[in-house]
Design a protein around this motif. Structure first.
Motif, mmCIF file in Angstrom:
data_model
loop_
_atom_site.group_PDB
_atom_site.id
_atom_site.type_symbol
_atom_site.label_atom_id
_atom_site.label_comp_id
_atom_site.label_asym_id
_atom_site.label_seq_id
_atom_site.Cartn_x
_atom_site.Cartn_y
_atom_site.Cartn_z
ATOM 1 N N GLY A 153 17.249 121.248 49.872
ATOM 2 C CA GLY A 153 17.116 119.475 49.766
ATOM 3 C C GLY A 153 18.049 119.027 49.023
ATOM 4 O O GLY A 153 18.912 119.788 48.613
ATOM 5 N N VAL A 154 18.014 118.061 49.228
ATOM 6 C CA VAL A 154 19.565 116.706 48.541
ATOM 7 C C VAL A 154 18.529 116.059 47.572
ATOM 8 O O VAL A 154 17.411 114.883 47.898
ATOM 9 N N VAL A 155 20.066 115.501 47.510
ATOM 10 C CA VAL A 155 20.020 114.398 45.983
ATOM 11 C C VAL A 155 19.629 113.278 47.373
ATOM 12 O O VAL A 155 21.136 113.244 47.699
ATOM 13 N N CYS A 156 19.551 111.790 47.389
ATOM 14 C CA CYS A 156 19.718 110.533 47.461
ATOM 15 C C CYS A 156 19.120 109.584 46.971
ATOM 16 O O CYS A 156 18.380 109.281 46.597
ATOM 17 N N SER A 157 20.239 108.038 47.818
ATOM 18 C CA SER A 157 19.198 107.154 47.742
ATOM 19 C C SER A 157 17.825 106.844 48.207
ATOM 20 O O SER A 157 17.564 107.881 49.558
ATOM 21 N N PRO A 158 16.619 106.630 47.914
ATOM 22 C CA PRO A 158 15.930 106.534 48.091
ATOM 23 C C PRO A 158 16.259 105.613 49.796
ATOM 24 O O PRO A 158 15.757 105.476 50.655
ATOM 25 N N HIS A 159 16.906 105.078 49.665
ATOM 26 C CA HIS A 159 16.789 103.523 51.484
ATOM 27 C C HIS A 159 17.306 104.850 52.054
ATOM 28 O O HIS A 159 17.225 104.612 53.553
ATOM 29 N N ARG A 180 12.806 102.282 40.984
ATOM 30 C CA ARG A 180 12.468 101.340 39.241
ATOM 31 C C ARG A 180 11.393 100.567 39.583
ATOM 32 O O ARG A 180 10.893 100.162 41.285
ATOM 33 N N PRO A 181 10.501 100.802 39.000
ATOM 34 C CA PRO A 181 8.875 99.636 38.792
ATOM 35 C C PRO A 181 9.676 98.292 39.187
ATOM 36 O O PRO A 181 10.609 97.726 38.246
ATOM 37 N N VAL A 182 9.009 97.019 39.497
ATOM 38 C CA VAL A 182 8.870 95.837 39.889
ATOM 39 C C VAL A 182 9.472 95.314 38.311
ATOM 40 O O VAL A 182 9.036 95.686 37.160
ATOM 41 N N GLY A 183 10.356 94.347 38.278
ATOM 42 C CA GLY A 183 11.080 93.604 37.563
ATOM 43 C C GLY A 183 11.384 94.745 36.133
ATOM 44 O O GLY A 183 12.083 94.115 35.382
ATOM 45 N N SER A 184 11.575 95.831 36.494
ATOM 46 C CA SER A 184 13.159 96.553 36.015
ATOM 47 C C SER A 184 14.034 96.123 36.483
ATOM 48 O O SER A 184 14.314 95.703 37.479
ATOM 49 N N ASP A 185 15.036 96.028 35.436
ATOM 50 C CA ASP A 185 16.440 96.393 35.540
ATOM 51 C C ASP A 185 17.558 97.217 36.601
ATOM 52 O O ASP A 185 16.633 98.214 35.888
ATOM 53 N N GLN A 189 22.585 101.586 39.091
ATOM 54 C CA GLN A 189 22.403 102.158 40.355
ATOM 55 C C GLN A 189 22.114 100.695 41.483
ATOM 56 O O GLN A 189 21.912 99.814 40.969
ATOM 57 N N THR A 190 22.564 101.179 42.808
ATOM 58 C CA THR A 190 23.194 99.952 43.776
ATOM 59 C C THR A 190 21.694 99.797 44.942
ATOM 60 O O THR A 190 22.059 99.140 45.238
ATOM 61 N N ARG A 191 21.286 100.748 45.249
ATOM 62 C CA ARG A 191 20.345 101.410 46.539
ATOM 63 C C ARG A 191 19.277 101.614 45.658
ATOM 64 O O ARG A 191 19.018 102.945 45.905
ATOM 65 N N ILE A 192 18.396 100.905 45.532
ATOM 66 C CA ILE A 192 17.321 101.117 45.059
ATOM 67 C C ILE A 192 16.007 100.777 45.644
ATOM 68 O O ILE A 192 15.980 99.737 46.314
ATOM 69 N N MET A 193 14.943 101.802 44.960
ATOM 70 C CA MET A 193 13.162 101.020 45.615
ATOM 71 C C MET A 193 12.116 101.535 44.444
ATOM 72 O O MET A 193 12.491 101.811 42.836
ATOM 73 N N PRO A 195 8.867 102.919 42.990
ATOM 74 C CA PRO A 195 8.388 103.551 43.304
ATOM 75 C C PRO A 195 7.504 104.218 44.223
ATOM 76 O O PRO A 195 7.176 105.001 45.272
ATOM 77 N N GLU A 196 6.093 103.072 44.623
ATOM 78 C CA GLU A 196 5.291 103.089 45.707
ATOM 79 C C GLU A 196 6.790 102.879 46.947
ATOM 80 O O GLU A 196 5.853 104.121 47.645
ATOM 81 N N GLN A 197 7.632 102.306 46.934
ATOM 82 C CA GLN A 197 8.544 102.613 48.630
ATOM 83 C C GLN A 197 9.123 104.068 48.557
ATOM 84 O O GLN A 197 8.622 104.536 49.673
ATOM 85 N N ALA A 198 9.064 104.181 47.706
ATOM 86 C CA ALA A 198 9.972 105.798 47.795
ATOM 87 C C ALA A 198 9.352 106.836 47.876
ATOM 88 O O ALA A 198 9.925 107.870 49.368
ATOM 89 N N ILE A 199 7.927 106.387 48.191
ATOM 90 C CA ILE A 199 7.055 107.741 48.486
ATOM 91 C C ILE A 199 6.795 107.172 49.975
ATOM 92 O O ILE A 199 6.580 108.179 50.248
ATOM 93 N N ALA A 200 6.355 106.319 49.708
ATOM 94 C CA ALA A 200 5.936 105.576 50.989
ATOM 95 C C ALA A 200 6.975 106.008 52.031
ATOM 96 O O ALA A 200 6.135 106.492 53.493
ATOM 97 N N ALA A 201 8.095 106.307 51.694
ATOM 98 C CA ALA A 201 9.015 106.732 52.625
ATOM 99 C C ALA A 201 9.590 108.046 52.753
ATOM 100 O O ALA A 201 10.173 108.251 53.629
ATOM 101 N N GLY A 202 9.201 108.194 51.994
ATOM 102 C CA GLY A 202 8.915 110.221 52.133
ATOM 103 C C GLY A 202 9.792 111.053 51.024
ATOM 104 O O GLY A 202 10.445 112.255 50.833
#
Length: 232
Positions: A153-159, A180-185, A189-193, A195-202
């Motif tokens: 596999g690869v390391v990649c941005s969640p986007h 980053r969970p909602v409300g976290s700094d 990182q510039t291309r973030i999501m 945890p729920e969004q990242a898992i839903a994205a794949g």
């Protein structure tokens, strides 16, 4: 064995800080990542201590060198018993293929993944080193090369996950920092999501550092993330 996709980044300058955090967590709830600063300071002895505590360890050293050096480095990582190790995809086909072939000789080899484009890059910063090229096109090209070389596999941005999941299929690992969970700094990182969004994205695995390591109660912060993912 954990069913959680969370990999906690042990971004500490010393072994003492990393081990203190590890002892407050549960290997049933997460895996751990050891990066360059911590490994340079603490070395293989720290990996042995984390393994003794029961944790799977992602050794995040991003090897980028000539083929023989890369393959020997991942072989040493396998000898050290790590669960996952990575290289830079830009080290090229021969280096990645040789590394994959080397690990195939082990009875229980670590997962071997490749870095595409660092998640700290914005498009503007990327163009400073790859003039006129689109960041997402470079990511797709390097992910295709990585899969063709036999890596896991690869390391990649969640986007980048939805595009790579569609292009590379369901069995290709996508390891995503910049989560980053909602409300976290957002940190560096510039291309973030979330945890729920990242898992839903794949995403296959989520690398999460400060929202857990700098929490007043790291175990509770980890449990809350796992709860939102249905992994607790």
């Amino acid at each position: 064995m954990t069913h959680s996709p969370v990999i906690v980044a042990l971004d500490y300058p010393t072994a003492e800080g990393a081990l203190d955090l590890a002892r407050r967590l549960d290997p049933a709830d997460c895996r751990l990542k050891v990066g360059k600063e911590l490994y340079t300071r603490a070395g293989p002895a720290l990996l042995a201590q984390l393994h003794t505590l029961g944790f799977d360890v992602f050794l995040d050293l991003k090897f980028h060198d000539i083929p023989n050096t890369v393959s020997r480095a991942v072989s040493v990582a396998a000898d050290l018993g790590v669960w996952m190790v990575n290289v830079h995809a830009s080290c090229g086909r021969r280096a990645m293929t040789q590394a994959a072939d080397t690990l195939a000789q082990f009875s229980a080899p670590p997962e071997l993944i490749a870095v595409t484009v660092l998640t700290s890059f914005s498009q503007a910063e990327f163009e400073e080193v790859h003039h006129g090229e689109r960041l997402e096109e470079r990511v797709s090209m390097l992910a295709a090369l990585t899969q063709d070389c036999g890596l896991d596999g690869v390391v990649c941005s969640p986007h980048e996950v939805p595009r790579l999941r569609a292009e590379r299929g369901l069995n290709f690992g996508l390891v995503t920092p910049g989560v980053r969970p909602v409300g976290s700094d957002a940190g560096d990182q510039t291309r973030i999501m979330t945890p729920e969004q990242a898992i839903a994205a794949g995403s296959s695995y989520l690398v999460i550092g400060r929202p857990i390591t700098q929490a007043s109660d790291p175990l509770q912060a980890l449990h809350q993330i796992n709860l939102t993912l249905g992994a607790d």
